[in-house]
Design an enzyme around this catalytic site. Structure first.
Site, PDB file in Angstrom:
ATOM      1  N   VAL A  63     -27.002 -41.021 -16.362  1.00 19.38           N
ATOM      2  CA  VAL A  63     -27.125 -40.602 -14.958  1.00 19.38           C
ATOM      3  C   VAL A  63     -27.853 -41.712 -14.217  1.00 19.38           C
ATOM      4  CG1 VAL A  63     -28.118 -38.924 -13.354  1.00 19.38           C
ATOM      5  CG2 VAL A  63     -27.122 -38.139 -15.511  1.00 19.38           C
ATOM      6  N   GLY A 108     -32.799 -43.968 -13.545  1.00 13.44           N
ATOM      7  CA  GLY A 108     -31.664 -43.626 -14.407  1.00 13.44           C
ATOM      8  C   GLY A 108     -32.149 -42.990 -15.689  1.00 13.44           C
ATOM      9  N   LYS A 109     -31.257 -42.447 -16.444  1.00 17.08           N
ATOM     10  CA  LYS A 109     -31.585 -41.937 -17.777  1.00 17.08           C
ATOM     11  C   LYS A 109     -30.276 -41.703 -18.507  1.00 17.08           C
ATOM     12  CE  LYS A 109     -35.451 -40.811 -19.961  1.00 17.08           C
ATOM     13  NZ  LYS A 109     -36.825 -41.271 -19.720  1.00 17.08           N
ATOM     14  N   GLY A 110     -30.344 -41.736 -19.856  1.00 18.99           N
ATOM     15  CA  GLY A 110     -29.124 -41.499 -20.619  1.00 18.99           C
ATOM     16  C   GLY A 110     -29.444 -40.803 -21.910  1.00 18.99           C
TER      17      GLY A 110
END
Ligand code: NAD
Length: 419
Positions: A63, A108-110
């Site tokens: 994201v 962001g992050k994943g």
């Protein structure tokens, strides 16, 4: 009548703090709508071959919440509980964390929904490489820069960097941070979060008239963040009177020997069997009378069940989300000061930023330079948050969100919204 069953949304909870600060900033409704939606959410399948040849499929996410101030920045989580909702909430937090310490990054992050504890190194490498390959077009030093998070390591970042570099046919260390030193990691990165926690804690203690010499500190969680923060408090002359990890708590009003406890954990991999203090439960540890409590383990540790009994004057959130909104309100009523996670634990992402800068210039700094620049960034921005909190008569958490949101909004306004 149709009754809808609503699951608890982590992202929904995350927005609560944002809304409180946004209301005080008098945001334009259109801008506010933009900030409460992620820019981009990516979901994909990760075909995965086990060492025994069996084929399975995992789900991967990334994201990219906001790009107004720069490339997205945030970790990759490998955990069975990873969902789109959780990754979105974490990317949202990263947006404010980067902005509150004034880094030129968005959020962001994943993650991958998998249990890394059941996977071999070869299996982890295959998942990481496929995850990175799926994201080649949308990550990069000027697009989105991942980092380690729960369940991912410097080795995993090395595989990610290698896969990306192979696909783009160019050595690209700046595509991820948290790498091993040998391939472009930064000195001081491992210690950065704990160091930042103690820097802002000591600055706030000064404001509150708490002398660090002899101050009593309690630390929950004795991993990377908690143990380094504890050592820094001892270096400042304070007494760490209790520490804990997943095996329980250890208490001594004379002060725990922190260097000894760190050496014990290095040898035994946990505090289990540690004899340098009396055993107490983690619940009792949180309620000890002390000057500073540092929750540095898990989320929701300070909640409606124990908020009225917390015995600290100052809480410094080393962990992400250790305080529930209900407990936060009780702390405000009780006059307990809380330094919120987005500021208190921003030391890690700050040195990740330094890693990205060093990778891009190909010139690596001494550890003393890293630490000096970290202190400058943390203390300057924490002072802004404290001054705003005092001027507007709001808790530090609200002030931190106000500083962060204002910075993101200013960038959006100056760039203009391409709509
Ligand atoms: P870590 O895995 O090194 O340490 C976690 C510690 O918490 C361990 O000592 C573990 O035993 C302990 N723990 C687990 N469950 C516990 C429980 N029920 N009671 C007491 N202790 C318990 O992790 P870390 O890197 O130190 O991260 C700690 C927190 O800080 C997490 O919330 C993480 O998201 C946050 N954080 C870490 C960084 C970083 O750079 N490492 C940056 C920002 C935020």
């Amino acid at each position: 009548m149709i009754t809808a069953v609503r699951e608890v949304s982590v992202f929904g909870d995350a927005i609560a703090y944002f809304n409180e600060a946004a209301a005080l900033l008098d945001l334009d409704p259109g801008i506010r709508a933009l900030l409460t939606k992620p820019s981009r959410q990516i979901i994909f399948s990760i075909p995965f071959q086990r060492d025994n040849g069996e084929l399975e499929v995992f789900t991967g996410y990334r994201v990219q919440y906001n790009f107004a101030r720069g490339p997205a920045k945030g970790g990759i989580r490998f955990h069975p509980g990873v969902t789109l909702d959780e990754v979105t909430a974490l990317a949202f937090w990263m947006t404010w964390k980067c902005a509150v310490v004034d880094l030129p990054f968005g959020g962001g992050k994943g993650g991958v929904t998998c249990d890394p504890t059941t996977l071999s190194q070869k299996e982890l490498e295959r998942i990481t490489r496929r995850y990175a390959a799926e994201l080649v077009e949308v990550v990069g030093p000027d697009k989105d820069v991942p980092a380690p998070d729960v369940g991912t390591t410097p080795q995993i970042m090395a595989w990610f960097m290698d896969t990306y570099s192979m696909h783009v046919r160019q050595h690209t260390p700046g595509v991820v941070t948290g790498k091993p030193l040998e391939i472009g990691g930064s000195r001081g990165r491992v210690e950065a979060t704990g160091r930042g926690v103690s820097l802002v804690a000591l600055a706030q203690m000064k404001r509150m008239g708490i002398d660090p010499k002899g101050a009593r500190i309690v630390v929950q969680g004795f991993g990377n963040v908690g143990s380094i923060a504890a050592q820094m408090f001892v270096d400042a002359g304070s007494k760490v009177t209790a520490i804990s990890d997943v095996t329980g708590g250890y208490h001594s009003e004379r002060g725990i020997d922190i260097a000894g406890a760190i050496a014990y954990v290095q040898e035994h991999h946990s505090l289990d069997g540690y004899r340098g203090g009396d055993r107490i439960t983690n619940d009792a540890l949180l309620e000890l009378s002390c000057d500073v409590l540092v929750p540095a383990a898990l989320e929701k540790q300070l909640n409606i069940g124990n908020a009225a009994k917390i015995g600290a004057k100052l809480i410094v959130e080393g962990a992400n989300g250790p305080t529930t909104p209900e407990a936060d309100r009780i702390f405000t009523e009780r006059g307990i000061v809380v330094i919120p996670d987005i500021v208190a634990n921003a030391g890690g992402v700050t040195v990740s930023y330094f890693e990205w800068v060093q990778d891009r210039s190909g010139y690596f700094w001494k550890e003393s330079e890293v630490n000096e620049r970290l202190a400058d960034i943390m203390l300057e921005n924490f002072a802004k948050v404290s001054d705003l909190a005092a001027a507007r008569h709001v808790p530090l958490r609200t002030a931190a969100y106000m500083v962060a949101i204002d910075r993101v909004v200013q960038s959006m306004k100056i760039r203009g919204v391409y709509a």
